[in-house]
Design an enzyme around this catalytic site. Structure first.
Site, mmCIF file in Angstrom:
data_model
loop_
_atom_site.group_PDB
_atom_site.id
_atom_site.type_symbol
_atom_site.label_atom_id
_atom_site.label_comp_id
_atom_site.label_asym_id
_atom_site.label_seq_id
_atom_site.Cartn_x
_atom_site.Cartn_y
_atom_site.Cartn_z
ATOM 1 N N TYR A 23 45.059 47.687 27.122
ATOM 2 C CA TYR A 23 45.400 46.679 28.123
ATOM 3 C C TYR A 23 46.747 46.032 27.799
ATOM 4 O O TYR A 23 47.548 45.757 28.691
ATOM 5 C CB TYR A 23 44.306 45.611 28.185
ATOM 6 C CG TYR A 23 44.650 44.449 29.077
ATOM 7 C CD1 TYR A 23 44.605 44.574 30.460
ATOM 8 C CD2 TYR A 23 45.038 43.223 28.537
ATOM 9 C CE1 TYR A 23 44.932 43.504 31.292
ATOM 10 C CE2 TYR A 23 45.366 42.152 29.359
ATOM 11 C CZ TYR A 23 45.322 42.300 30.727
ATOM 12 O OH TYR A 23 45.653 41.240 31.542
ATOM 13 N N TYR A 84 38.256 39.563 23.386
ATOM 14 C CA TYR A 84 38.272 40.554 24.457
ATOM 15 C C TYR A 84 36.869 40.698 25.016
ATOM 16 O O TYR A 84 35.883 40.743 24.264
ATOM 17 C CB TYR A 84 38.764 41.903 23.936
ATOM 18 C CG TYR A 84 38.935 42.944 25.017
ATOM 19 C CD1 TYR A 84 40.021 42.897 25.887
ATOM 20 C CD2 TYR A 84 38.012 43.964 25.171
ATOM 21 C CE1 TYR A 84 40.181 43.842 26.887
ATOM 22 C CE2 TYR A 84 38.170 44.925 26.173
ATOM 23 C CZ TYR A 84 39.259 44.860 27.020
ATOM 24 O OH TYR A 84 39.421 45.801 28.011
ATOM 25 N N VAL A 85 36.813 40.773 26.327
ATOM 26 C CA VAL A 85 35.564 41.047 27.038
ATOM 27 C C VAL A 85 35.809 42.253 27.924
ATOM 28 O O VAL A 85 36.818 42.322 28.636
ATOM 29 C CB VAL A 85 35.106 39.832 27.872
ATOM 30 C CG1 VAL A 85 33.893 40.182 28.719
ATOM 31 C CG2 VAL A 85 34.810 38.646 26.965
ATOM 32 N N ASN A 122 50.466 37.868 30.307
ATOM 33 C CA ASN A 122 49.024 37.935 30.549
ATOM 34 C C ASN A 122 48.545 36.676 31.289
ATOM 35 O O ASN A 122 47.828 35.835 30.749
ATOM 36 C CB ASN A 122 48.281 38.121 29.226
ATOM 37 C CG ASN A 122 46.841 38.516 29.430
ATOM 38 O OD1 ASN A 122 46.298 38.420 30.523
ATOM 39 N ND2 ASN A 122 46.199 38.951 28.354
ATOM 40 N N TYR A 129 42.581 30.279 29.537
ATOM 41 C CA TYR A 129 42.706 29.376 28.390
ATOM 42 C C TYR A 129 43.037 27.958 28.843
ATOM 43 O O TYR A 129 42.476 26.987 28.342
ATOM 44 C CB TYR A 129 43.759 29.872 27.412
ATOM 45 C CG TYR A 129 43.446 31.221 26.799
ATOM 46 C CD1 TYR A 129 42.146 31.581 26.455
ATOM 47 C CD2 TYR A 129 44.456 32.144 26.554
ATOM 48 C CE1 TYR A 129 41.862 32.818 25.890
ATOM 49 C CE2 TYR A 129 44.184 33.378 25.990
ATOM 50 C CZ TYR A 129 42.887 33.707 25.653
ATOM 51 O OH TYR A 129 42.614 34.924 25.093
#
Length: 156
Positions: A23, A84-85, A122, A129
């Site tokens: 990613y 990370y998910v 990102n 966040y």
């Protein structure tokens, strides 16, 4: 469900590390192996820790972190190396739950902060966040000494 990682989680964690690197357009930079992660997370004296998020019985996310220290606060903190998910499990609250668990650990142990870095491009992560109350620290620039430069300095 959020829980501390176990040695059995290492293959799933490494897969998620690789997914994150892909990613971030840097899969070619991943050198870590299952053996590396197992030794670092579960060796005799671990200096890095991980929590995993389960979704529908499978590991679908992780947070890998280690302790820092602030001379100004006089206390430890947590540095979140990776969060990370899996895209299929996003929107289920796993990322928030992972960060909440690290915040809980920091609060419970009297640590002064939880901090991390995010790529400037990102925007989905930045928005996430900031929705939690995190704020960018724009007065600092991160430097890295690695590869040949590290070797040259080390060997004089």
């Amino acid at each position: 469900m959020i829980r501390p990682a176990t040695p059995d989680d290492v293959p799933a964690i490494l897969k998620l590390v690789r997914d994150l690197a892909e990613y971030e357009r840097a899969l070619h930079e991943v050198k870590a192996t299952e053996e590396d992660l197992r030794a670092s997370l579960f060796g005799d004296d671990p200096k890095v820790f991980a929590h995993v998020a389960e979704h529908e019985g499978e590991v679908a996310g992780f947070a890998l972190w280690f302790l820092t220290f602030s001379t100004w606060l006089g206390r430890h903190g947590i540095y979140l190396e990776d969060l990370y998910v899996d895209p299929a499990a996003r929107g289920t609250g796993l990322g928030r739950a992972l960060l909440a668990e690290l915040a809980r650990i920091a609060d419970e142990r009297g640590y002064g902060r939880v901090e991390w870095a995010v790529l400037n491009w990102n925007t989905p992560a930045i928005g996430f966040y900031e929705s939690l109350g995190a704020r960018p620290q724009d007065e600092w620039t991160t430097y890295r000494l690695t590869g040949d430069a590290l070797t040259r300095l080390a060997r004089g």
